[in-house]
Design a protein around this motif. Structure first.
Motif, PDB file in Angstrom:
ATOM      1  N   GLY A  68      -3.720   1.712   7.519  1.00 44.67           N
ATOM      2  CA  GLY A  68      -4.949   2.659   6.125  1.00 44.67           C
ATOM      3  C   GLY A  68      -6.079   1.441   7.082  1.00 44.67           C
ATOM      4  O   GLY A  68      -6.090  -0.511   7.437  1.00 44.67           O
ATOM      5  N   VAL A  69      -7.329   2.449   7.003  1.00 48.44           N
ATOM      6  CA  VAL A  69      -8.775   1.292   7.255  1.00 48.44           C
ATOM      7  C   VAL A  69      -8.668   0.256   6.424  1.00 48.44           C
ATOM      8  O   VAL A  69      -8.968   0.650   4.489  1.00 48.44           O
ATOM      9  N   PRO A  70      -8.838  -0.666   6.500  1.00 48.83           N
ATOM     10  CA  PRO A  70      -9.590  -1.391   5.161  1.00 48.83           C
ATOM     11  C   PRO A  70     -10.213  -1.909   4.875  1.00 48.83           C
ATOM     12  O   PRO A  70     -11.554  -0.721   5.531  1.00 48.83           O
ATOM     13  N   TYR A  71     -11.415  -1.159   3.752  1.00 48.03           N
ATOM     14  CA  TYR A  71      -9.785  -2.170   3.164  1.00 48.03           C
ATOM     15  C   TYR A  71      -9.419  -0.889   1.818  1.00 48.03           C
ATOM     16  O   TYR A  71      -8.964  -1.014   1.012  1.00 48.03           O
ATOM     17  N   ALA A  72     -10.209   0.347   1.902  1.00 47.33           N
ATOM     18  CA  ALA A  72     -10.459   1.362   0.480  1.00 47.33           C
ATOM     19  C   ALA A  72      -8.836   1.861   0.905  1.00 47.33           C
ATOM     20  O   ALA A  72      -8.415   2.353  -0.436  1.00 47.33           O
ATOM     21  N   ALA A  73      -8.696   2.372   2.055  1.00 46.37           N
ATOM     22  CA  ALA A  73      -7.806   3.058   2.968  1.00 46.37           C
ATOM     23  C   ALA A  73      -5.883   2.458   2.344  1.00 46.37           C
ATOM     24  O   ALA A  73      -4.617   2.394   2.694  1.00 46.37           O
ATOM     25  N   LEU A  74      -6.318   1.152   2.218  1.00 49.53           N
ATOM     26  CA  LEU A  74      -4.389   0.442   2.357  1.00 49.53           C
ATOM     27  C   LEU A  74      -3.918   0.706   1.191  1.00 49.53           C
ATOM     28  O   LEU A  74      -2.815   0.861   1.442  1.00 49.53           O
ATOM     29  N   PRO A  75      -4.740   0.952  -0.809  1.00 55.69           N
ATOM     30  CA  PRO A  75      -3.436   0.882  -0.959  1.00 55.69           C
ATOM     31  C   PRO A  75      -2.399   2.856  -1.243  1.00 55.69           C
ATOM     32  O   PRO A  75      -1.881   3.468  -1.100  1.00 55.69           O
ATOM     33  N   LEU A  76      -3.042   2.878  -0.594  1.00 59.72           N
ATOM     34  CA  LEU A  76      -3.080   5.421  -0.080  1.00 59.72           C
ATOM     35  C   LEU A  76      -2.143   4.867   1.094  1.00 59.72           C
ATOM     36  O   LEU A  76      -0.534   5.498   1.061  1.00 59.72           O
ATOM     37  N   ALA A  77      -2.271   4.152   1.822  1.00 66.33           N
ATOM     38  CA  ALA A  77      -1.485   3.982   2.738  1.00 66.33           C
ATOM     39  C   ALA A  77      -0.157   3.337   2.723  1.00 66.33           C
ATOM     40  O   ALA A  77       0.842   3.729   3.174  1.00 66.33           O
ATOM     41  N   VAL A  78       0.020   2.452   1.123  1.00 65.58           N
ATOM     42  CA  VAL A  78       0.846   1.522   1.070  1.00 65.58           C
ATOM     43  C   VAL A  78       1.842   2.973   0.634  1.00 65.58           C
ATOM     44  O   VAL A  78       2.782   2.906   0.978  1.00 65.58           O
ATOM     45  N   VAL A  79       1.233   3.569  -0.308  1.00 68.85           N
ATOM     46  CA  VAL A  79       1.857   4.855  -1.242  1.00 68.85           C
ATOM     47  C   VAL A  79       2.265   5.608  -0.004  1.00 68.85           C
ATOM     48  O   VAL A  79       3.726   5.957  -0.632  1.00 68.85           O
ATOM     49  N   ILE A  80       1.454   6.160   0.746  1.00 68.95           N
ATOM     50  CA  ILE A  80       2.307   7.324   1.765  1.00 68.95           C
ATOM     51  C   ILE A  80       3.322   6.416   2.609  1.00 68.95           C
ATOM     52  O   ILE A  80       5.024   7.472   2.959  1.00 68.95           O
ATOM     53  N   SER A  81       3.566   5.224   2.747  1.00 68.94           N
ATOM     54  CA  SER A  81       4.675   4.428   3.836  1.00 68.94           C
ATOM     55  C   SER A  81       5.379   4.743   2.862  1.00 68.94           C
ATOM     56  O   SER A  81       6.631   4.722   3.454  1.00 68.94           O
ATOM     57  N   ILE A  82       6.009   4.792   1.496  1.00 69.35           N
ATOM     58  CA  ILE A  82       6.690   4.353   0.592  1.00 69.35           C
ATOM     59  C   ILE A  82       7.068   5.421   0.452  1.00 69.35           C
ATOM     60  O   ILE A  82       8.572   5.728   0.594  1.00 69.35           O
ATOM     61  N   ASN A  83       6.485   6.423  -0.096  1.00 66.23           N
ATOM     62  CA  ASN A  83       6.956   7.772  -0.007  1.00 66.23           C
ATOM     63  C   ASN A  83       7.605   8.775   0.855  1.00 66.23           C
ATOM     64  O   ASN A  83       9.029   9.570   1.183  1.00 66.23           O
ATOM     65  N   THR A  84       7.540   8.766   2.240  1.00 67.13           N
ATOM     66  CA  THR A  84       7.991   8.945   3.554  1.00 67.13           C
ATOM     67  C   THR A  84       8.385   8.059   4.389  1.00 67.13           C
ATOM     68  O   THR A  84       9.292   8.001   5.228  1.00 67.13           O
ATOM     69  N   ASP A  85       8.866   6.437   3.628  1.00 62.36           N
ATOM     70  CA  ASP A  85       9.603   5.690   4.691  1.00 62.36           C
ATOM     71  C   ASP A  85       9.443   5.701   5.996  1.00 62.36           C
ATOM     72  O   ASP A  85      10.564   5.569   6.711  1.00 62.36           O
ATOM     73  N   ARG A  86       7.993   5.454   5.819  1.00 61.56           N
ATOM     74  CA  ARG A  86       7.184   4.958   7.167  1.00 61.56           C
ATOM     75  C   ARG A  86       6.615   4.376   7.432  1.00 61.56           C
ATOM     76  O   ARG A  86       6.206   3.651   6.713  1.00 61.56           O
ATOM     77  N   PRO A  87       7.548   3.046   8.439  1.00 64.33           N
ATOM     78  CA  PRO A  87       6.764   1.433   8.452  1.00 64.33           C
ATOM     79  C   PRO A  87       5.252   1.344   8.664  1.00 64.33           C
ATOM     80  O   PRO A  87       3.955   2.205   8.650  1.00 64.33           O
TER      81      PRO A  87
END
Length: 208
Positions: A68-87
């Motif tokens: 995720g591009v810091p900082y605004a996109a970081l929370p979205l990247a975290v959720v996507i990572s968790i949901n898709t099981d992608r590092p």
């Protein structure tokens, strides 16, 4: 809870992520509409809904990891990572000045493919800066997924640098959805559309 893009546009507006006022943007130009995705960290269901829609855009995009591009996109990247099981890996704003002195945090190897997540693209400079950092570390970056493409030249700049951009909204269709929902009046629609035409960025601009 599943949201259509029309529903999502209204929810973002009502949460304060879309603001209608004369604001000086980060790129030094004024804008009649400002998009601040940072507010959705206080609206967990909305953040999940946005992430879910972004996940749909990347189903057919090969990627080994997410950044995720810091900082605004970081929370979205975290959720996507968790949901898709992608590092996920994280780019720091500044190089760490002690211990490992890393600019990237996380586990990765050269020649792995990294998908970049961003909130808004105007000129494309912030996203391109992240891409360049990832590439310097030996990662392959060919795609970026974003919430809003402001149609002011940023997507073309990124395409010229080998990055395919997939967006949930363009500024035009976001405004049309909000107009349909009664959140934006005719005069404001016209003002925003004129702004899109007048404020265009190219590769020679100071990118942000």
């Amino acid at each position: 809870m599943t949201s259509t893009l029309q529903d999502l546009a209204v929810q973002l507006f009502d949460a304060g992520a879309v603001r209608l006022e004369d604001i000086e943007a980060k790129v030094g130009r004024r804008t009649p509409i400002y998009f601040d995705l940072r507010v959705i960290v206080s609206h967990p269901k909305l953040m999940v809904a946005v992430s879910h829609q972004l996940e749909k855009l990347i189903k057919d995009v090969h990627h080994d990891m997410i950044c995720g591009v810091p900082y605004a996109a970081l929370p979205l990247a975290v959720v996507i990572s968790i949901n898709t099981d992608r590092p996920m890996i994280m780019k720091r704003k500044e190089t760490k000045l002690y211990a490992t002195k890393k600019l990237l945090e996380g586990v990765y190897q050269k020649n792995q493919t990294c998908l970049v997540v961003e909130d808004v693209v105007t000129s494309g400079g912030s996203l391109l800066e992240t891409v360049e950092t990832l590439r310097k570390e030996g990662l392959i970056v060919t795609h970026a997924v974003i919430v809003l493409e402001r149609e002011q030249g940023g997507a073309s700049v990124l395409e010229a640098n080998g990055i395919t951009v997939k967006s949930l909204f363009t500024l035009t269709n976001l405004v049309r959805m909000l107009h349909k929902a009664g959140r934006i009046d005719n005069d404001t629609v016209e003002l925003i559309f004129d702004h899109i035409k007048e404020c265009q960025f190219g590769t020679k601009d100071n990118l942000e």
